[in-house]
Design an enzyme around this catalytic site. Structure first.
Site, mmCIF file in Angstrom:
data_model
loop_
_atom_site.group_PDB
_atom_site.id
_atom_site.type_symbol
_atom_site.label_atom_id
_atom_site.label_comp_id
_atom_site.label_asym_id
_atom_site.label_seq_id
_atom_site.Cartn_x
_atom_site.Cartn_y
_atom_site.Cartn_z
ATOM 1 C CB ALA A 85 -46.920 29.604 -21.902
ATOM 2 C CD GLU A 87 -44.552 27.218 -13.432
ATOM 3 O OE1 GLU A 87 -43.901 26.191 -13.161
ATOM 4 O OE2 GLU A 87 -44.019 28.326 -13.607
ATOM 5 C CB THR A 132 -51.960 17.282 -19.987
ATOM 6 O OG1 THR A 132 -51.505 16.034 -19.469
ATOM 7 C CG2 THR A 132 -52.730 17.993 -18.876
ATOM 8 C CD GLU A 134 -50.224 14.503 -15.560
ATOM 9 O OE1 GLU A 134 -50.487 15.001 -14.459
ATOM 10 O OE2 GLU A 134 -49.072 14.221 -15.913
ATOM 11 C CG ASN A 259 -43.198 5.006 -14.098
ATOM 12 O OD1 ASN A 259 -43.408 5.387 -15.252
ATOM 13 N ND2 ASN A 259 -43.781 5.552 -13.045
ATOM 14 C CG ASP A 282 -45.982 6.230 -5.170
ATOM 15 O OD1 ASP A 282 -45.471 6.761 -6.172
ATOM 16 O OD2 ASP A 282 -46.961 5.455 -5.226
HETATM 17 P P1 NAD Z 1 -41.951 23.111 -20.190
HETATM 18 O O1 NAD Z 1 -42.043 23.290 -18.730
HETATM 19 O O2 NAD Z 1 -40.730 22.455 -20.763
HETATM 20 O O3 NAD Z 1 -42.104 24.520 -20.924
HETATM 21 C C1 NAD Z 1 -43.026 25.488 -20.500
HETATM 22 C C2 NAD Z 1 -42.619 26.822 -21.113
HETATM 23 O O4 NAD Z 1 -43.607 27.806 -20.747
HETATM 24 C C3 NAD Z 1 -41.263 27.345 -20.619
HETATM 25 O O5 NAD Z 1 -40.484 27.792 -21.709
HETATM 26 C C4 NAD Z 1 -41.637 28.490 -19.690
HETATM 27 O O6 NAD Z 1 -40.658 29.514 -19.632
HETATM 28 C C5 NAD Z 1 -42.925 28.982 -20.330
HETATM 29 N N1 NAD Z 1 -43.791 29.698 -19.377
HETATM 30 C C6 NAD Z 1 -44.168 29.290 -18.133
HETATM 31 N N2 NAD Z 1 -44.944 30.211 -17.558
HETATM 32 C C7 NAD Z 1 -45.083 31.227 -18.454
HETATM 33 C C8 NAD Z 1 -45.799 32.455 -18.448
HETATM 34 N N3 NAD Z 1 -46.530 32.828 -17.384
HETATM 35 N N4 NAD Z 1 -45.744 33.236 -19.548
HETATM 36 C C9 NAD Z 1 -45.005 32.866 -20.624
HETATM 37 N N5 NAD Z 1 -44.300 31.714 -20.677
HETATM 38 C C10 NAD Z 1 -44.341 30.905 -19.608
HETATM 39 O O7 NAD Z 1 -43.264 22.329 -20.610
HETATM 40 P P2 NAD Z 1 -43.519 21.277 -21.782
HETATM 41 O O8 NAD Z 1 -43.262 19.917 -21.281
HETATM 42 O O9 NAD Z 1 -42.844 21.745 -23.011
HETATM 43 O O10 NAD Z 1 -45.102 21.424 -21.938
HETATM 44 C C11 NAD Z 1 -45.663 22.369 -22.839
HETATM 45 C C12 NAD Z 1 -47.178 22.260 -22.788
HETATM 46 O O11 NAD Z 1 -47.590 20.952 -23.137
HETATM 47 C C13 NAD Z 1 -47.773 22.541 -21.406
HETATM 48 O O12 NAD Z 1 -48.949 23.262 -21.576
HETATM 49 C C14 NAD Z 1 -48.054 21.157 -20.845
HETATM 50 O O13 NAD Z 1 -49.124 21.192 -19.927
HETATM 51 C C15 NAD Z 1 -48.407 20.399 -22.109
HETATM 52 N N6 NAD Z 1 -48.141 18.949 -22.112
HETATM 53 C C16 NAD Z 1 -46.891 18.476 -21.838
HETATM 54 C C17 NAD Z 1 -46.644 17.095 -21.903
HETATM 55 C C18 NAD Z 1 -45.283 16.518 -21.630
HETATM 56 O O14 NAD Z 1 -45.142 15.297 -21.592
HETATM 57 N N7 NAD Z 1 -44.227 17.303 -21.475
HETATM 58 C C19 NAD Z 1 -47.682 16.230 -22.233
HETATM 59 C C20 NAD Z 1 -48.966 16.755 -22.469
HETATM 60 C C21 NAD Z 1 -49.174 18.117 -22.426
HETATM 61 O O1 DAU Z 2 -49.299 12.774 -19.252
HETATM 62 C C1 DAU Z 2 -48.866 14.023 -19.692
HETATM 63 C C2 DAU Z 2 -48.027 14.671 -18.627
HETATM 64 O O2 DAU Z 2 -46.768 13.988 -18.625
HETATM 65 C C3 DAU Z 2 -47.805 16.157 -18.857
HETATM 66 O O3 DAU Z 2 -49.057 16.821 -18.777
HETATM 67 C C4 DAU Z 2 -46.837 16.736 -17.823
HETATM 68 O O4 DAU Z 2 -46.566 18.096 -18.134
HETATM 69 C C5 DAU Z 2 -45.546 15.949 -17.871
HETATM 70 O O5 DAU Z 2 -44.673 16.410 -16.853
HETATM 71 C C6 DAU Z 2 -45.821 14.447 -17.688
HETATM 72 O O6 DAU Z 2 -46.287 14.181 -16.333
HETATM 73 P P1 DAU Z 2 -45.786 12.912 -15.488
HETATM 74 O O7 DAU Z 2 -45.976 13.200 -14.068
HETATM 75 O O8 DAU Z 2 -46.366 11.655 -16.041
HETATM 76 O O9 DAU Z 2 -44.215 12.933 -15.911
HETATM 77 P P2 DAU Z 2 -42.886 12.697 -15.043
HETATM 78 O O10 DAU Z 2 -41.755 12.639 -16.022
HETATM 79 O O11 DAU Z 2 -42.782 13.646 -13.912
HETATM 80 O O12 DAU Z 2 -43.116 11.253 -14.436
HETATM 81 C C7 DAU Z 2 -43.335 10.131 -15.284
HETATM 82 C C8 DAU Z 2 -43.529 8.910 -14.377
HETATM 83 O O13 DAU Z 2 -42.285 8.612 -13.742
HETATM 84 C C9 DAU Z 2 -44.530 9.135 -13.275
HETATM 85 O O14 DAU Z 2 -45.296 7.952 -13.065
HETATM 86 C C10 DAU Z 2 -43.684 9.440 -12.052
HETATM 87 C C11 DAU Z 2 -42.415 8.644 -12.317
HETATM 88 N N1 DAU Z 2 -41.177 9.244 -11.769
HETATM 89 C C12 DAU Z 2 -40.911 10.543 -12.078
HETATM 90 C C13 DAU Z 2 -39.790 11.158 -11.586
HETATM 91 C C14 DAU Z 2 -39.483 12.607 -11.913
HETATM 92 C C15 DAU Z 2 -40.313 8.491 -10.984
HETATM 93 O O15 DAU Z 2 -40.558 7.288 -10.722
HETATM 94 N N2 DAU Z 2 -39.181 9.095 -10.493
HETATM 95 C C16 DAU Z 2 -38.889 10.408 -10.749
HETATM 96 O O16 DAU Z 2 -37.852 10.909 -10.275
#
Ligand code: NAD
Ligand code: DAU
Length: 352
Positions: A85, A87, A132, A134, A259, A282
């Site tokens: 879970a 943001e 992550t 990041e 990208n 950006d």
């Molecule tokens: P997401 O935003 O799709 O899902 C997050 C979920 O957490 C949602 O279902 C939301 O309702 C829930 N949530 C938020 N706040 C909460 C709270 N206070 N209590 C209970 N539930 C809550 O995110 P995701 O992309 O599935 O990412 C999941 C995890 O993986 C995160 O911890 C994120 O940092 C990590 N992560 C994501 C990526 C990616 O590329 N998406 C990459 C690396 C790590």
């Molecule tokens: O690296 C892991 C992370 O990847 C996770 O921890 C985050 O939860 C997940 O959101 C993701 O972060 P990014 O910022 O890399 O993902 P996003 O999809 O927002 O953006 C990917 C790349 O694309 C980034 O360089 C920004 C660019 N971008 C993104 C959006 C939304 C654009 O150029 N245009 C856009 O509209």
């Protein structure tokens, strides 16, 4: 039967993970704790409750990971915590970091405390914290030899990354101070089904289906290391089952793309012209390049990605969104539309 408490199981990675575990571990039962924020969507898990293979092993609890009263009885029933879970969207953290600190930092703190005090003070058997890449900051474009290892210093650049880094440090402290059986994973960018269409791949695909242009930030040269979400799920489960407690494991796709290259590949798959690219201002503080060295998890636990290779994996994902318009059209409508209109006027985005 092992009981897993999965936090954030209604989100993108969480919902894929819930299905993955139910399908691959018949001796596991799941409690899915999710607050259903804007990115939590029970439609991601449609059909699970009624499926006779899963119904008796799956339970959904709507609630907040910062709610200590709610957590205590849940943790007493839990063997393994998989904490996802959060943001999760960088752009939202630039607009307002408060929910990020609240959930990612204070929520993780509450969950760690509840996990430690559970089972009459014995605590849970394992606690996997999903973090992550990041947290490591940004790599330069002109040093392709450099990748993030588990020893790379923590240097987060966005409020999102800073909040995840803070949560990682709380997890680390829980190991050193209280000897909690914690493990941390740090993963690169995921792609696959059920990703909220604010993230770049589903945003671009769904914009194009709607006849809109795709907003590419800056010069488009920023690089991400793309990993299929099911490879990530497999890696998290591997760490949960076989990882060494107290350790950090990097997880990556060995799949770096700029990208601009990503955007052109999506346009080509969808038969759209490159004139559909709309260069926009950006992202503030935009990290230039992420690249994961995942050799530790391969060496120690035998995991490597098998589903992430492009172009096939990207094409399958693009086609999933093309075939599942009802899912994303529903997500893209309503109050969410208003939020983006207000916050991003002048930029072409979800619902703009
Ligand atoms: P997401 O935003 O799709 O899902 C997050 C979920 O957490 C949602 O279902 C939301 O309702 C829930 N949530 C938020 N706040 C909460 C709270 N206070 N209590 C209970 N539930 C809550 O995110 P995701 O992309 O599935 O990412 C999941 C995890 O993986 C995160 O911890 C994120 O940092 C990590 N992560 C994501 C990526 C990616 O590329 N998406 C990459 C690396 C790590
Ligand atoms: O690296 C892991 C992370 O990847 C996770 O921890 C985050 O939860 C997940 O959101 C993701 O972060 P990014 O910022 O890399 O993902 P996003 O999809 O927002 O953006 C990917 C790349 O694309 C980034 O360089 C920004 C660019 N971008 C993104 C959006 C939304 C654009 O150029 N245009 C856009 O509209």
């Amino acid at each position: 039967m092992t009981t897993m408490l999965i936090t954030g199981g209604a989100g993108f990675i969480g919902s894929n993970f819930v299905r993955y575990v139910l399908e691959n571990r018949p001796d596991a039962s799941i409690i899915n704790l999710d607050a259903l924020t804007y990115s939590g969507n029970l439609e991601n898990l449609a059909g699970l409750d009624e499926d006779p293979r899963f119904a008796s092993r799956y339970e959904f609890v709507k609630g907040d990971i910062a709610d200590r009263d709610l957590l205590a009885p849940l943790l007493d029933r839990t063997d393994i915590v998989i904490h996802m879970a959060a943001e999760s969207h960088v752009d939202r953290s630039i607009l307002d970091s408060a929910p990020f600190v609240r959930t990612n930092v204070l929520g993780t703190q509450a969950l760690l405390d509840a996990a430690r005090h559970s089972h009459a003070g014995k605590g849970v058997a394992r606690f996997v914290h999903v973090s992550t890449d990041e947290v490591y900051g940004s790599l330069p474009l002109d040093r392709p030899d450099l990748k993030f290892t588990e020893d790379t210093p923590i240097q987060p650049n966005s409020p999102y990354a800073a909040s995840k880094a803070a949560s990682d440090l709380l997890v680390r402290a829980a190991f050193h101070t209280f000897h909690m059986p914690v493990l941390t994973t740090r993963c690169s960018n995921n792609f696959g089904p059920y990703q909220f269409p604010e993230k770049v791949i589903p945003l671009f695909v769904t914009n194009l289906i709607e006849g809109r242009k795709v907003p590419l930030y800056g010069d488009g040269k920023n690089v991400r290391d793309w990993l299929h979400v099911l490879d990530h799920c497999e890696a998290i489960l591997t760490v949960a089952e076989k990882g060494r407690v107290g350790e950090v494991y990097n997880i990556g796709g060995d799949n770096e793309r700029s990208n601009l290259d990503l955007t052109r590949a999506i346009l080509d798959i969808m038969g759209k012209g490159h004139d559909m690219i709309q260069p926009v201002e950006d992202r503030k503080g935009h990290d230039r390049r992420y690249a994961i060295d995942a050799s530790k998890i391969e060496r120690e636990l035998g995991w490597r990605p098998t589903r992430s290779a492009w172009p096939d994996a990207l094409e399958q994902t693009v086609r999933w969104y093309m075939a599942n318009a009802e899912w994303w059209r529903h997500v893209k409508s309503g109050a969410y539309r208003e939020f983006y209109k207000q916050q991003y006027s002048g930029r072409e985005r979800v619902g703009a």
